[in-house]
Scaffold this motif. Structure first.
Motif, PDB file in Angstrom:
ATOM      1  N   LEU A 169     -18.238  56.973  81.118  1.00  0.00           N
ATOM      2  CA  LEU A 169     -18.762  56.334  80.125  1.00  0.00           C
ATOM      3  C   LEU A 169     -17.884  54.940  79.963  1.00  0.00           C
ATOM      4  O   LEU A 169     -18.536  53.983  79.482  1.00  0.00           O
ATOM      5  CB  LEU A 169     -18.618  57.141  78.641  1.00  0.00           C
ATOM      6  N   VAL A 170     -16.813  55.076  80.263  1.00  0.00           N
ATOM      7  CA  VAL A 170     -15.871  53.855  80.292  1.00  0.00           C
ATOM      8  C   VAL A 170     -16.354  52.923  81.278  1.00  0.00           C
ATOM      9  O   VAL A 170     -16.188  51.670  81.417  1.00  0.00           O
ATOM     10  CB  VAL A 170     -14.124  54.264  80.255  1.00  0.00           C
ATOM     11  N   GLU A 171     -16.594  53.740  82.458  1.00  0.00           N
ATOM     12  CA  GLU A 171     -17.110  52.746  83.787  1.00  0.00           C
ATOM     13  C   GLU A 171     -18.297  52.038  83.386  1.00  0.00           C
ATOM     14  O   GLU A 171     -18.366  50.916  83.586  1.00  0.00           O
ATOM     15  CB  GLU A 171     -17.345  53.642  84.850  1.00  0.00           C
ATOM     16  N   LEU A 172     -19.185  52.675  82.652  1.00  0.00           N
ATOM     17  CA  LEU A 172     -20.465  52.163  82.181  1.00  0.00           C
ATOM     18  C   LEU A 172     -20.296  51.074  81.314  1.00  0.00           C
ATOM     19  O   LEU A 172     -20.900  49.860  81.358  1.00  0.00           O
ATOM     20  CB  LEU A 172     -21.304  53.350  81.648  1.00  0.00           C
ATOM     21  N   THR A 173     -19.357  51.302  80.268  1.00  0.00           N
ATOM     22  CA  THR A 173     -19.036  50.192  79.270  1.00  0.00           C
ATOM     23  C   THR A 173     -18.447  48.909  80.131  1.00  0.00           C
ATOM     24  O   THR A 173     -18.745  47.590  79.773  1.00  0.00           O
ATOM     25  CB  THR A 173     -18.384  50.547  78.224  1.00  0.00           C
ATOM     26  N   GLY A 174     -17.643  49.128  80.745  1.00  0.00           N
ATOM     27  CA  GLY A 174     -16.895  48.274  81.759  1.00  0.00           C
ATOM     28  C   GLY A 174     -17.805  47.324  82.486  1.00  0.00           C
ATOM     29  O   GLY A 174     -17.713  46.318  82.570  1.00  0.00           O
ATOM     30  N   VAL A 175     -18.519  48.152  83.130  1.00  0.00           N
ATOM     31  CA  VAL A 175     -19.463  47.178  83.990  1.00  0.00           C
ATOM     32  C   VAL A 175     -20.564  46.373  83.420  1.00  0.00           C
ATOM     33  O   VAL A 175     -20.710  45.204  83.796  1.00  0.00           O
ATOM     34  CB  VAL A 175     -20.066  48.006  85.215  1.00  0.00           C
ATOM     35  N   LEU A 176     -21.186  47.013  82.348  1.00  0.00           N
ATOM     36  CA  LEU A 176     -21.824  46.306  81.248  1.00  0.00           C
ATOM     37  C   LEU A 176     -21.209  45.186  80.749  1.00  0.00           C
ATOM     38  O   LEU A 176     -21.582  43.968  80.706  1.00  0.00           O
ATOM     39  CB  LEU A 176     -22.648  47.123  80.531  1.00  0.00           C
ATOM     40  N   GLY A 177     -20.025  45.292  80.150  1.00  0.00           N
ATOM     41  CA  GLY A 177     -19.160  44.517  79.333  1.00  0.00           C
ATOM     42  C   GLY A 177     -18.812  43.294  80.340  1.00  0.00           C
ATOM     43  O   GLY A 177     -18.844  42.106  80.054  1.00  0.00           O
ATOM     44  N   VAL A 178     -17.913  43.652  81.245  1.00  0.00           N
ATOM     45  CA  VAL A 178     -17.416  42.614  82.126  1.00  0.00           C
ATOM     46  C   VAL A 178     -18.663  42.021  82.995  1.00  0.00           C
ATOM     47  O   VAL A 178     -18.407  40.805  83.192  1.00  0.00           O
ATOM     48  CB  VAL A 178     -16.462  43.332  83.172  1.00  0.00           C
ATOM     49  N   VAL A 221     -14.582  44.069  90.659  1.00  0.00           N
ATOM     50  CA  VAL A 221     -15.432  45.011  90.955  1.00  0.00           C
ATOM     51  C   VAL A 221     -16.902  45.121  90.215  1.00  0.00           C
ATOM     52  O   VAL A 221     -17.890  45.113  90.688  1.00  0.00           O
ATOM     53  CB  VAL A 221     -14.909  46.528  91.028  1.00  0.00           C
ATOM     54  N   TRP A 222     -16.530  44.655  88.932  1.00  0.00           N
ATOM     55  CA  TRP A 222     -17.675  44.690  87.935  1.00  0.00           C
ATOM     56  C   TRP A 222     -18.057  43.453  87.440  1.00  0.00           C
ATOM     57  O   TRP A 222     -18.882  43.417  86.851  1.00  0.00           O
ATOM     58  CB  TRP A 222     -17.045  45.371  86.480  1.00  0.00           C
ATOM     59  N   LEU A 280     -23.092  49.239  89.103  1.00  0.00           N
ATOM     60  CA  LEU A 280     -23.798  49.148  88.052  1.00  0.00           C
ATOM     61  C   LEU A 280     -24.909  50.507  87.951  1.00  0.00           C
ATOM     62  O   LEU A 280     -24.926  51.212  86.963  1.00  0.00           O
ATOM     63  CB  LEU A 280     -24.946  48.111  87.865  1.00  0.00           C
ATOM     64  N   VAL A 281     -25.031  51.023  89.303  1.00  0.00           N
ATOM     65  CA  VAL A 281     -26.066  52.177  89.470  1.00  0.00           C
ATOM     66  C   VAL A 281     -25.141  53.340  89.318  1.00  0.00           C
ATOM     67  O   VAL A 281     -25.631  54.411  88.554  1.00  0.00           O
ATOM     68  CB  VAL A 281     -26.910  52.242  90.660  1.00  0.00           C
ATOM     69  N   LEU A 282     -23.878  53.371  89.834  1.00  0.00           N
ATOM     70  CA  LEU A 282     -23.276  54.635  89.835  1.00  0.00           C
ATOM     71  C   LEU A 282     -22.795  55.201  88.693  1.00  0.00           C
ATOM     72  O   LEU A 282     -23.095  56.575  88.559  1.00  0.00           O
ATOM     73  CB  LEU A 282     -21.828  54.524  90.574  1.00  0.00           C
ATOM     74  N   PRO A 283     -22.547  54.756  87.570  1.00  0.00           N
ATOM     75  CA  PRO A 283     -22.469  55.563  86.167  1.00  0.00           C
ATOM     76  C   PRO A 283     -23.482  56.156  85.722  1.00  0.00           C
ATOM     77  O   PRO A 283     -23.458  57.249  85.001  1.00  0.00           O
ATOM     78  CB  PRO A 283     -21.836  54.341  85.305  1.00  0.00           C
ATOM     79  N   PHE A 284     -24.798  55.444  86.106  1.00  0.00           N
ATOM     80  CA  PHE A 284     -25.940  56.148  85.650  1.00  0.00           C
ATOM     81  C   PHE A 284     -26.203  57.571  86.257  1.00  0.00           C
ATOM     82  O   PHE A 284     -26.577  58.407  85.794  1.00  0.00           O
ATOM     83  CB  PHE A 284     -27.099  55.450  85.593  1.00  0.00           C
TER      84      PHE A 284
END
Length: 174
Positions: free
Chosen positions: A111-120, A136-137, A149-153
Motif C-alpha cells: 500500500l505504501v508502494e502504491l501510494t508512493g508510485v501514484l504520489g511521486v 523508480v517512481w 505502477l502495475v506491480l502494487p496492484f
C-alpha cells in the motif's frame, strides 16, 4: 533398518502427488487425500516475490550510487529513490514469509508502494524542477516500463486472495 523405519514412518499415496505423510501415532486423524492449498509464497507468488526482489536490489543499488556520488544534484529524487528501495526490500521480505504478521507487513508495504508510485508519479509532473534526475517512481515508473505502477496492484490482488485465516483463496492453486 528398512527404508520405512529410517524415514520416520513416512508413507506416500497417489492422492497426495507423491508427497510423504507422517503416519499419526498420537491419535489425531490422518491427513485426508485432499491437496493442501498452495501457500502465498509458492507458485505465482514466487514470481511476484522475484519481481519485488529485482526491484529491491535495483532500486537499492541505484539509490545508493546516486546518494553517494551526486546527492546535491537532486536531493528530493535521490531521497525518494532510497525510500522506494526500503519499501521494495520490506515488501520482498514480507511477501516471502508466511503468517499473519508477515501478511500484514506485506500489505502495508504494498500500500505504501502504491501510494508512493501514484504520489511521486503525479509530483514529477506537477513539479518537475524538483526531479532533475529520475526515481523508480518518476512519471509512474516510466523508466521501468511502468512496472512500478502495475506491480502494487498485482501484489494487492495476490495478498487479498491469500489472506491469513482464509483457506488459501478457497482452494485456488497457484
Amino acid at each position: 533398518m528398512g527404508k520405512r523405519a529410517m524415514s520416520g514412518n513416512l508413507s506416500s499415496t497417489p492422492a497426495d502427488d507423491g508427497r510423504a505423510n507422517a503416519d499419526r501415532t498420537d491419535g489425531a486423524p490422518a491427513r485426508t487425500g485432499r491437496k493442501a492449498p498452495t501457500p502465498r509464497n509458492r507458485g505465482v507468488g514466487m514470481l511476484i516475490i522475484t519481481a519485488y526482489g529485482i526491484f529491491a536490489v535495483s532500486s537499492f543499488a541505484r539509490a545508493l550510487y546516486q546518494i553517494l556520488t551526486d546527492f546535491d544534484a537532486s536531493p528530493v529524487a535521490y531521497s525518494l529513490s532510497g525510500f522506494a528501495a526500503a519499501v521494495y526490500i520490506v515488501a520482498t521480505l514480507a511477501l516471502a514469509r508466511i503468517g499473519a504478521r508477515a501478511w500484514r507487513l506485506a500489505l502495508i508495504a504494498v500500500l505504501v508502494e502504491l501510494t508512493g508510485v501514484l504520489g511521486v508519479g503525479l509530483w514529477t509532473y506537477l513539479q518537475p524542477e524538483l526531479f532533475n534526475e529520475a526515481t523508480v517512481w518518476s512519471h509512474f515508473g516510466e523508466g521501468y516500463a511502468f512496472v512500478p505502477l502495475v506491480l502494487p496492484f498485482i501484489g494487492l490482488f495476490w495478498l487479498l486472495r491469500h489472506r491469513p485465516g482464509r483457506p488459501a483463496a478457497r482452494g485456488t492453486q497457484a
